[in-house]
Design a protein around this motif. Structure first.
Motif, PDB file in Angstrom:
ATOM      1  N   ARG A   3       9.243 -16.892 -12.756  1.00 25.45           N
ATOM      2  CA  ARG A   3       8.666 -16.516 -11.462  1.00 25.45           C
ATOM      3  C   ARG A   3       7.155 -16.500 -11.649  1.00 25.45           C
ATOM      4  O   ARG A   3       6.647 -15.835 -12.555  1.00 25.45           O
ATOM      5  N   PHE A   5       2.921 -17.260  -9.930  1.00 25.49           N
ATOM      6  CA  PHE A   5       2.008 -17.421  -8.792  1.00 25.49           C
ATOM      7  C   PHE A   5       0.598 -17.686  -9.301  1.00 25.49           C
ATOM      8  O   PHE A   5       0.285 -17.430 -10.476  1.00 25.49           O
ATOM      9  N   HIS A  37      -4.877  -8.183  -7.301  1.00 25.97           N
ATOM     10  CA  HIS A  37      -5.393  -9.556  -7.405  1.00 25.97           C
ATOM     11  C   HIS A  37      -5.397 -10.183  -6.014  1.00 25.97           C
ATOM     12  O   HIS A  37      -4.806  -9.617  -5.077  1.00 25.97           O
ATOM     13  N   THR A  39      -3.860 -13.224  -4.250  1.00 25.34           N
ATOM     14  CA  THR A  39      -2.895 -14.322  -4.413  1.00 25.34           C
ATOM     15  C   THR A  39      -3.371 -15.568  -3.671  1.00 25.34           C
ATOM     16  O   THR A  39      -3.787 -15.484  -2.507  1.00 25.34           O
ATOM     17  N   PHE A  42       2.010 -18.452  -3.988  1.00 21.92           N
ATOM     18  CA  PHE A  42       3.224 -17.927  -4.629  1.00 21.92           C
ATOM     19  C   PHE A  42       4.097 -19.138  -4.968  1.00 21.92           C
ATOM     20  O   PHE A  42       4.384 -19.963  -4.101  1.00 21.92           O
ATOM     21  N   PRO A 113       6.569 -21.748  -0.512  1.00 20.80           N
ATOM     22  CA  PRO A 113       6.867 -21.275   0.852  1.00 20.80           C
ATOM     23  C   PRO A 113       5.717 -21.602   1.809  1.00 20.80           C
ATOM     24  O   PRO A 113       4.556 -21.521   1.416  1.00 20.80           O
ATOM     25  N   ARG A 115       3.415 -20.573   4.451  1.00 17.99           N
ATOM     26  CA  ARG A 115       2.904 -19.352   5.086  1.00 17.99           C
ATOM     27  C   ARG A 115       1.433 -19.557   5.322  1.00 17.99           C
ATOM     28  O   ARG A 115       0.755 -20.158   4.493  1.00 17.99           O
ATOM     29  N   HIS A 120      -6.103 -11.656   0.951  1.00 20.75           N
ATOM     30  CA  HIS A 120      -5.962 -10.198   0.895  1.00 20.75           C
ATOM     31  C   HIS A 120      -5.625  -9.740  -0.521  1.00 20.75           C
ATOM     32  O   HIS A 120      -5.206 -10.549  -1.358  1.00 20.75           O
ATOM     33  N   THR A 122      -3.161  -6.855  -1.990  1.00 15.72           N
ATOM     34  CA  THR A 122      -2.155  -5.853  -1.632  1.00 15.72           C
ATOM     35  C   THR A 122      -2.437  -4.563  -2.382  1.00 15.72           C
ATOM     36  O   THR A 122      -2.588  -4.562  -3.603  1.00 15.72           O
ATOM     37  N   ARG A 125       2.950  -1.021  -1.118  1.00 13.67           N
ATOM     38  CA  ARG A 125       4.139  -1.572  -0.446  1.00 13.67           C
ATOM     39  C   ARG A 125       4.986  -0.421   0.086  1.00 13.67           C
ATOM     40  O   ARG A 125       4.973   0.672  -0.480  1.00 13.67           O
ATOM     41  N   TYR A 170       2.903  -8.300 -14.060  1.00 10.12           N
ATOM     42  CA  TYR A 170       2.273  -9.609 -14.003  1.00 10.12           C
ATOM     43  C   TYR A 170       1.582  -9.893 -15.338  1.00 10.12           C
ATOM     44  O   TYR A 170       0.908  -9.027 -15.888  1.00 10.12           O
TER      45      TYR A 170
HETATM   46  O1  3AM Z   1      -0.849 -10.765  -3.110  1.00 15.06           O
HETATM   47  P1  3AM Z   1       0.465 -10.236  -2.659  1.00 15.06           P
HETATM   48  O2  3AM Z   1       0.837  -8.943  -3.308  1.00 15.06           O
HETATM   49  O3  3AM Z   1       0.627 -10.226  -1.195  1.00 15.06           O
HETATM   50  O4  3AM Z   1       3.823 -10.574  -2.146  1.00 15.06           O
HETATM   51  C1  3AM Z   1       3.818 -11.190  -3.424  1.00 15.06           C
HETATM   52  C2  3AM Z   1       2.490 -11.109  -4.105  1.00 15.06           C
HETATM   53  O5  3AM Z   1       1.477 -11.327  -3.171  1.00 15.06           O
HETATM   54  C3  3AM Z   1       3.957 -12.688  -3.259  1.00 15.06           C
HETATM   55  O6  3AM Z   1       3.441 -13.223  -4.444  1.00 15.06           O
HETATM   56  C4  3AM Z   1       2.494 -12.340  -5.005  1.00 15.06           C
HETATM   57  C5  3AM Z   1       2.832 -12.039  -6.423  1.00 15.06           C
HETATM   58  O7  3AM Z   1       4.117 -11.535  -6.523  1.00 15.06           O
HETATM   59  N1  3AM Z   1       5.354 -13.059  -3.049  1.00 15.06           N
HETATM   60  C6  3AM Z   1       6.429 -12.535  -3.649  1.00 15.06           C
HETATM   61  N2  3AM Z   1       7.547 -13.130  -3.184  1.00 15.06           N
HETATM   62  C7  3AM Z   1       7.158 -14.038  -2.269  1.00 15.06           C
HETATM   63  C8  3AM Z   1       7.830 -14.968  -1.439  1.00 15.06           C
HETATM   64  N3  3AM Z   1       9.163 -15.099  -1.480  1.00 15.06           N
HETATM   65  C9  3AM Z   1       5.745 -13.989  -2.182  1.00 15.06           C
HETATM   66  N4  3AM Z   1       5.044 -14.781  -1.358  1.00 15.06           N
HETATM   67  C10 3AM Z   1       5.743 -15.648  -0.613  1.00 15.06           C
HETATM   68  N5  3AM Z   1       7.097 -15.749  -0.643  1.00 15.06           N
END
Ligand code: 3AM
Length: 180
Positions: A3, A5, A37, A39, A42, A113, A115, A120, A122, A125, A170
């Motif tokens: 997994r 990113f 961080h 992102t 992903f 994905p 999007r 941003h 995070t 949560r 991470y």
């Molecule tokens: O920067 P953030 O925290 O928003 O939300 C998850 C995190 O982003 C995002 O990837 C980053 C590291 O985990 N993430 C996790 N699952 C995801 C998904 N299925 C995802 N983003 C898009 N689709």
């Protein structure tokens, strides 16, 4: 499968300021200091070969430093928030890098994905479907003017994400300079 990113790590003083803004959060789970961080892409679960291909291509990316600014807090999910985040403001070079990295990942046969990119960091949560308290609204109002001075970033990183019951861990697998 790993997994993974792509993200921009943040300078220590920015992390410290974000950690301070997390203080007093009346509910939700604050993102750990080490996990803050920006992102970019992903990648999901990626096979070893695709990860190797991606790494080779990313190593050849040439781009300059990017100036970022943190300006304001916001929520994904509105009244039933999924996450609280700090807004990142940047010039067009951030979006250009993000688009480029997303295309690079797709060319490495990674199913990214679709999007809209909302830059941003995070901060916390929340339990899916749950509302938030008046205390949380007060927390937001008290921090309405939250902003940090601009700062430059000089690299982006390939992270792995390992999911544990008490939250993800991470790890940086590789770093790529943004030095032009
Ligand atoms: O920067 P953030 O925290 O928003 O939300 C998850 C995190 O982003 C995002 O990837 C980053 C590291 O985990 N993430 C996790 N699952 C995801 C998904 N299925 C995802 N983003 C898009 N689709």
């Amino acid at each position: 499968m790993t997994r993974a990113f792509l993200a921009i790590p943040l300078p220590d003083d920015v992390i410290d300021a974000l950690t301070r803004v997390q203080q007093g959060l009346p509910e939700g789970r604050a993102v750990a200091h080490d996990n803050l961080h920006l992102t970019l892409v992903f990648l999901g679960d990626v096979g070893a070969e695709a990860l190797e291909d991606l790494h080779d291509t990313l190593s050849a990316v040439r781009a300059g430093p990017i100036t970022l600014r943190i300006d304001g807090l916001d929520l994904f999910g509105g009244e039933r928030p999924r996450s609280l985040w700090a807004r990142v403001v940047a010039g067009p070079e951030l979006g250009a890098l993000q688009t480029r990295l997303e295309s690079t990942a797709r060319r490495a046969k990674i199913d990214v994905p679709r999007r809209r990119f909302v830059p941003h960091v995070t901060l916390a949560r929340f339990r899916p479907g749950g509302g938030v308290s008046d205390g949380f609204h007060r927390y937001l109002v008290d921090r309405a003017g939250f902003a940090l001075p601009a700062f430059d970033v000089h690299r982006f990183s390939l992270y792995t994400s390992t999911l544990y019951e008490d939250g993800p861990v991470y790890d940086v697998l590789a770093e790529y300079p943004l030095t032009g």
